[in-house]
Design a protein around this motif. Structure first.
Motif, short mmCIF file in Angstrom:
data_model
loop_
_atom_site.label_atom_id
_atom_site.label_comp_id
_atom_site.label_asym_id
_atom_site.label_seq_id
_atom_site.Cartn_x
_atom_site.Cartn_y
_atom_site.Cartn_z
N LEU A 1 0.81 -1.22 0.00
CA LEU A 1 0.00 0.00 0.00
C LEU A 1 0.84 1.27 0.00
CD1 LEU A 1 -2.95 -0.74 2.47
CD2 LEU A 1 -2.90 -0.94 -0.02
N ALA B 1 -3.46 9.77 6.01
CA ALA B 1 -3.29 9.73 4.55
C ALA B 1 -3.62 11.07 3.92
CB ALA B 1 -4.17 8.64 3.95
N ASP C 1 -4.35 11.32 0.74
CA ASP C 1 -5.40 11.02 -0.23
C ASP C 1 -6.07 9.71 0.18
OD1 ASP C 1 -7.03 10.46 -2.38
OD2 ASP C 1 -5.53 11.00 -3.90
N ARG C 2 -7.17 9.81 0.91
CA ARG C 2 -7.85 8.62 1.41
C ARG C 2 -8.37 7.75 0.27
NH1 ARG C 2 -11.47 10.02 6.74
NH2 ARG C 2 -9.81 10.97 8.01
N GLU C 3 -8.89 8.38 -0.77
CA GLU C 3 -9.46 7.62 -1.87
C GLU C 3 -8.38 6.80 -2.57
OE1 GLU C 3 -11.76 5.62 -4.16
OE2 GLU C 3 -12.48 6.89 -2.53
N ALA C 4 -7.16 7.33 -2.63
CA ALA C 4 -6.07 6.58 -3.25
C ALA C 4 -5.75 5.33 -2.45
CB ALA C 4 -4.83 7.46 -3.37
N VAL C 5 -5.80 5.42 -1.11
CA VAL C 5 -5.56 4.25 -0.26
C VAL C 5 -6.65 3.21 -0.48
CG1 VAL C 5 -5.37 3.42 2.11
CG2 VAL C 5 -4.32 5.59 1.47
N HIS C 6 -7.91 3.65 -0.51
CA HIS C 6 -9.01 2.73 -0.75
C HIS C 6 -8.88 2.08 -2.13
CE1 HIS C 6 -11.44 3.13 2.78
NE2 HIS C 6 -11.54 4.43 2.68
N ALA C 7 -8.52 2.87 -3.13
CA ALA C 7 -8.40 2.34 -4.48
C ALA C 7 -7.31 1.29 -4.58
CB ALA C 7 -8.11 3.48 -5.46
N ARG C 8 -6.19 1.53 -3.92
CA ARG C 8 -5.10 0.55 -3.96
C ARG C 8 -5.51 -0.72 -3.22
NH1 ARG C 8 0.40 0.33 -5.16
NH2 ARG C 8 0.24 2.39 -6.07
#
Length: 226
Positions: free
Chosen positions: A160, A186, A188-195
Protein backbone atom coordinates in the motif's frame (compact mmCIF):
# COMPACT_ATOMS: atom_id res chain seq x y z
CA UNK A 1 5.60 -30.62 28.55
CA UNK A 2 8.01 -27.70 28.81
CA UNK A 3 8.65 -25.84 25.55
CA UNK A 4 10.39 -22.64 24.52
CA UNK A 5 8.41 -20.13 22.49
CA UNK A 6 10.18 -16.98 21.25
CA UNK A 7 12.70 -17.23 24.08
CA UNK A 8 10.13 -17.83 26.83
CA UNK A 9 9.91 -21.17 28.65
CA UNK A 10 6.32 -22.35 28.81
CA UNK A 11 4.71 -25.18 30.77
CA UNK A 12 2.05 -26.72 28.53
CA UNK A 13 0.52 -28.45 31.55
CA UNK A 14 -0.12 -25.08 33.17
CA UNK A 15 -2.06 -23.94 30.11
CA UNK A 16 -4.03 -27.20 30.11
CA UNK A 17 -4.92 -26.65 33.77
CA UNK A 18 -6.19 -23.16 32.93
CA UNK A 19 -8.35 -24.57 30.13
CA UNK A 20 -9.83 -27.19 32.46
CA UNK A 21 -10.97 -24.43 34.81
CA UNK A 22 -13.64 -23.59 32.23
CA UNK A 23 -16.84 -25.36 33.34
CA UNK A 24 -17.69 -26.44 29.79
CA UNK A 25 -14.39 -28.23 29.05
CA UNK A 26 -14.02 -31.91 29.95
CA UNK A 27 -10.51 -32.48 28.61
CA UNK A 28 -7.81 -30.49 26.87
CA UNK A 29 -4.28 -30.69 25.52
CA UNK A 30 -1.95 -27.95 24.31
CA UNK A 31 0.78 -28.42 21.71
CA UNK A 32 3.28 -26.15 20.02
CA UNK A 33 3.14 -26.02 16.24
CA UNK A 34 5.60 -24.72 13.66
CA UNK A 35 9.32 -24.97 12.88
CA UNK A 36 11.54 -24.75 15.95
CA UNK A 37 12.61 -21.15 16.56
CA UNK A 38 10.39 -19.81 13.77
CA UNK A 39 8.21 -16.72 14.34
CA UNK A 40 5.39 -18.84 12.92
CA UNK A 41 5.39 -21.09 15.98
CA UNK A 42 2.13 -20.95 17.92
CA UNK A 43 0.28 -22.68 20.71
CA UNK A 44 -2.68 -24.82 19.69
CA UNK A 45 -5.34 -25.80 22.26
CA UNK A 46 -7.45 -28.89 21.58
CA UNK A 47 -10.42 -29.41 23.86
CA UNK A 48 -13.41 -31.69 24.41
CA UNK A 49 -16.65 -30.14 25.63
CA UNK A 50 -18.78 -31.60 28.39
CA UNK A 51 -22.07 -33.14 27.15
CA UNK A 52 -24.54 -30.45 26.17
CA UNK A 53 -21.98 -27.65 26.54
CA UNK A 54 -20.75 -25.22 23.89
CA UNK A 55 -17.71 -22.97 24.17
CA UNK A 56 -17.73 -19.33 23.10
CA UNK A 57 -14.12 -18.89 22.07
CA UNK A 58 -13.97 -15.16 22.69
CA UNK A 59 -15.10 -15.77 26.27
CA UNK A 60 -12.60 -18.62 26.70
CA UNK A 61 -9.73 -16.44 25.44
CA UNK A 62 -10.80 -13.66 27.80
CA UNK A 63 -10.76 -16.08 30.75
CA UNK A 64 -7.29 -17.38 29.81
CA UNK A 65 -5.94 -13.82 29.56
CA UNK A 66 -7.07 -13.29 33.17
CA UNK A 67 -5.20 -16.40 34.33
CA UNK A 68 -2.10 -16.64 32.11
CA UNK A 69 0.59 -14.32 30.76
CA UNK A 70 -0.05 -13.26 27.14
CA UNK A 71 2.82 -15.48 25.93
CA UNK A 72 1.00 -18.57 27.28
CA UNK A 73 -2.45 -17.92 25.80
CA UNK A 74 -2.98 -20.26 22.80
CA UNK A 75 -3.36 -18.67 19.39
CA UNK A 76 -5.74 -21.31 17.96
CA UNK A 77 -8.46 -23.50 19.48
CA UNK A 78 -9.82 -26.73 18.03
CA UNK A 79 -12.82 -28.61 19.43
CA UNK A 80 -12.68 -32.40 19.31
CA UNK A 81 -15.39 -35.00 19.84
CA UNK A 82 -12.87 -37.02 21.86
CA UNK A 83 -9.14 -37.10 22.52
CA UNK A 84 -7.24 -39.64 20.38
CA UNK A 85 -5.50 -42.37 22.38
CA UNK A 86 -3.07 -45.12 21.49
CA UNK A 87 -3.78 -48.78 22.15
CA UNK A 88 -1.85 -48.44 25.42
CA UNK A 89 -4.13 -45.61 26.58
CA UNK A 90 -1.73 -42.72 26.07
CA UNK A 91 -2.62 -39.52 24.23
CA UNK A 92 -1.82 -39.92 20.52
CA UNK A 93 -0.49 -36.47 19.65
CA UNK A 94 0.20 -37.52 16.06
CA UNK A 95 -3.53 -38.17 15.59
CA UNK A 96 -4.48 -34.62 16.53
CA UNK A 97 -5.80 -32.60 13.54
CA UNK A 98 -3.01 -30.78 11.76
CA UNK A 99 -3.49 -27.02 12.09
CA UNK A 100 -3.73 -25.16 8.83
CA UNK A 101 -5.98 -22.16 8.56
CA UNK A 102 -8.14 -22.86 11.61
CA UNK A 103 -11.30 -21.23 12.82
CA UNK A 104 -11.09 -19.10 15.95
CA UNK A 105 -14.77 -18.53 16.71
CA UNK A 106 -18.26 -19.77 16.28
CA UNK A 107 -20.70 -17.51 14.52
CA UNK A 108 -20.08 -14.53 12.29
CA UNK A 109 -17.11 -12.18 12.38
CA UNK A 110 -17.71 -8.42 12.13
CA UNK A 111 -17.66 -7.70 8.41
CA UNK A 112 -15.38 -5.06 6.84
CA UNK A 113 -17.03 -1.73 6.07
CA UNK A 114 -14.63 -0.63 3.35
CA UNK A 115 -11.85 -1.86 1.04
CA UNK A 116 -9.06 -1.10 3.48
CA UNK A 117 -10.66 -3.06 6.32
CA UNK A 118 -11.25 -5.94 3.90
CA UNK A 119 -7.60 -5.91 2.88
CA UNK A 120 -6.39 -5.83 6.51
CA UNK A 121 -8.59 -8.75 7.60
CA UNK A 122 -7.36 -10.75 4.58
CA UNK A 123 -3.75 -9.90 5.41
CA UNK A 124 -4.17 -10.98 9.03
CA UNK A 125 -5.78 -14.26 7.97
CA UNK A 126 -2.71 -14.96 5.85
CA UNK A 127 -0.15 -13.93 8.49
CA UNK A 128 -1.87 -15.57 11.48
CA UNK A 129 -3.24 -18.63 9.66
CA UNK A 130 -6.63 -18.41 11.36
CA UNK A 131 -10.13 -17.44 10.32
CA UNK A 132 -12.57 -15.83 10.30
CA UNK A 133 -11.10 -12.54 11.48
CA UNK A 134 -13.47 -9.70 12.22
CA UNK A 135 -12.72 -6.02 12.05
CA UNK A 136 -12.95 -5.73 15.86
CA UNK A 137 -10.56 -8.61 16.63
CA UNK A 138 -7.25 -7.71 18.25
CA UNK A 139 -4.18 -8.95 16.36
CA UNK A 140 -2.45 -9.77 19.63
CA UNK A 141 -5.42 -11.54 21.23
CA UNK A 142 -5.41 -13.84 18.18
CA UNK A 143 -1.84 -14.94 18.84
CA UNK A 144 0.02 -12.18 17.03
CA UNK A 145 3.32 -10.97 18.42
CA UNK A 146 5.98 -8.39 17.58
CA UNK A 147 7.70 -10.49 14.90
CA UNK A 148 4.44 -11.17 13.08
CA UNK A 149 3.49 -7.51 13.53
CA UNK A 150 6.67 -6.53 11.68
CA UNK A 151 5.61 -8.85 8.85
CA UNK A 152 2.24 -7.08 8.63
CA UNK A 153 3.84 -3.63 8.64
CA UNK A 154 6.36 -4.68 6.00
CA UNK A 155 3.56 -5.82 3.69
CA UNK A 156 1.63 -2.61 4.29
CA UNK A 157 4.71 -0.65 3.26
CA UNK A 158 5.39 -2.78 0.18
CA UNK A 159 1.82 -3.17 -1.04
CA UNK A 160 0.00 0.00 0.00
CA UNK A 161 2.99 2.31 0.33
CA UNK A 162 1.88 3.06 3.91
CA UNK A 163 4.35 3.38 6.79
CA UNK A 164 2.89 2.48 10.19
CA UNK A 165 5.07 2.69 13.29
CA UNK A 166 5.10 -0.34 15.57
CA UNK A 167 3.82 1.78 18.46
CA UNK A 168 0.84 2.89 16.34
CA UNK A 169 0.05 -0.71 15.50
CA UNK A 170 0.09 -1.70 19.19
CA UNK A 171 -2.33 1.15 19.90
CA UNK A 172 -4.59 0.22 16.97
CA UNK A 173 -4.53 -3.60 16.97
CA UNK A 174 -7.83 -4.28 15.16
CA UNK A 175 -8.48 -3.95 11.42
CA UNK A 176 -11.05 -1.23 12.09
CA UNK A 177 -8.73 0.80 14.34
CA UNK A 178 -5.71 0.34 12.09
CA UNK A 179 -7.71 1.32 9.00
CA UNK A 180 -8.84 4.50 10.77
CA UNK A 181 -5.23 5.18 11.83
CA UNK A 182 -3.97 4.76 8.25
CA UNK A 183 -6.72 6.89 6.74
CA UNK A 184 -6.29 9.56 9.40
CA UNK A 185 -2.70 10.09 8.30
CA UNK A 186 -3.29 9.73 4.55
CA UNK A 187 -3.05 12.73 2.26
CA UNK A 188 -5.40 11.02 -0.23
CA UNK A 189 -7.85 8.62 1.41
CA UNK A 190 -9.46 7.62 -1.87
CA UNK A 191 -6.07 6.58 -3.25
CA UNK A 192 -5.56 4.25 -0.26
CA UNK A 193 -9.01 2.73 -0.75
CA UNK A 194 -8.40 2.34 -4.48
CA UNK A 195 -5.10 0.55 -3.96
CA UNK A 196 -6.64 -1.76 -1.32
CA UNK A 197 -9.52 -2.48 -3.69
CA UNK A 198 -7.03 -3.35 -6.44
CA UNK A 199 -5.13 -5.69 -4.13
CA UNK A 200 -8.30 -7.63 -3.33
CA UNK A 201 -8.74 -8.44 -7.03
CA UNK A 202 -5.25 -9.70 -7.88
CA UNK A 203 -5.49 -13.33 -6.81
CA UNK A 204 -6.65 -14.39 -10.26
CA UNK A 205 -4.15 -12.23 -12.17
CA UNK A 206 -0.79 -13.19 -13.60
CA UNK A 207 2.45 -11.83 -12.10
CA UNK A 208 2.82 -9.48 -15.07
CA UNK A 209 -0.67 -8.09 -14.56
CA UNK A 210 -0.06 -7.70 -10.83
CA UNK A 211 3.19 -5.83 -11.45
CA UNK A 212 1.55 -3.51 -13.95
CA UNK A 213 -1.35 -2.79 -11.60
CA UNK A 214 0.63 -2.15 -8.45
CA UNK A 215 4.00 -0.83 -9.33
CA UNK A 216 4.54 -0.33 -13.00
CA UNK A 217 6.56 -3.51 -13.21
CA UNK A 218 8.28 -3.35 -9.81
CA UNK A 219 9.04 -7.00 -8.96
CA UNK A 220 9.13 -6.42 -5.20
CA UNK A 221 5.50 -5.33 -5.33
CA UNK A 222 4.48 -8.57 -7.01
CA UNK A 223 6.43 -10.62 -4.48
CA UNK A 224 4.86 -8.73 -1.58
CA UNK A 225 1.36 -9.52 -2.80
CA UNK A 226 2.11 -13.18 -3.54
Amino acid sequence: DQVKLRGVRIELGEIRAALLRHPGIADAVVVIDGPNGSPDQRLIAYYVCRPGQQIELSELRRQLHEILPRSMVPAVYQALDAMPFTASGKLDRRALPKPGTLRVRQGEATAPRNELEAFLTSLWTDVLGIEPIGTDDSFFDLGGHSLLAMRVLSRLRAILGVDVAVSRFFNAPTPALLAAEILGGAADREAVHARARAIMTVTSLSDREVSAMLGGGRPEMTEAVR
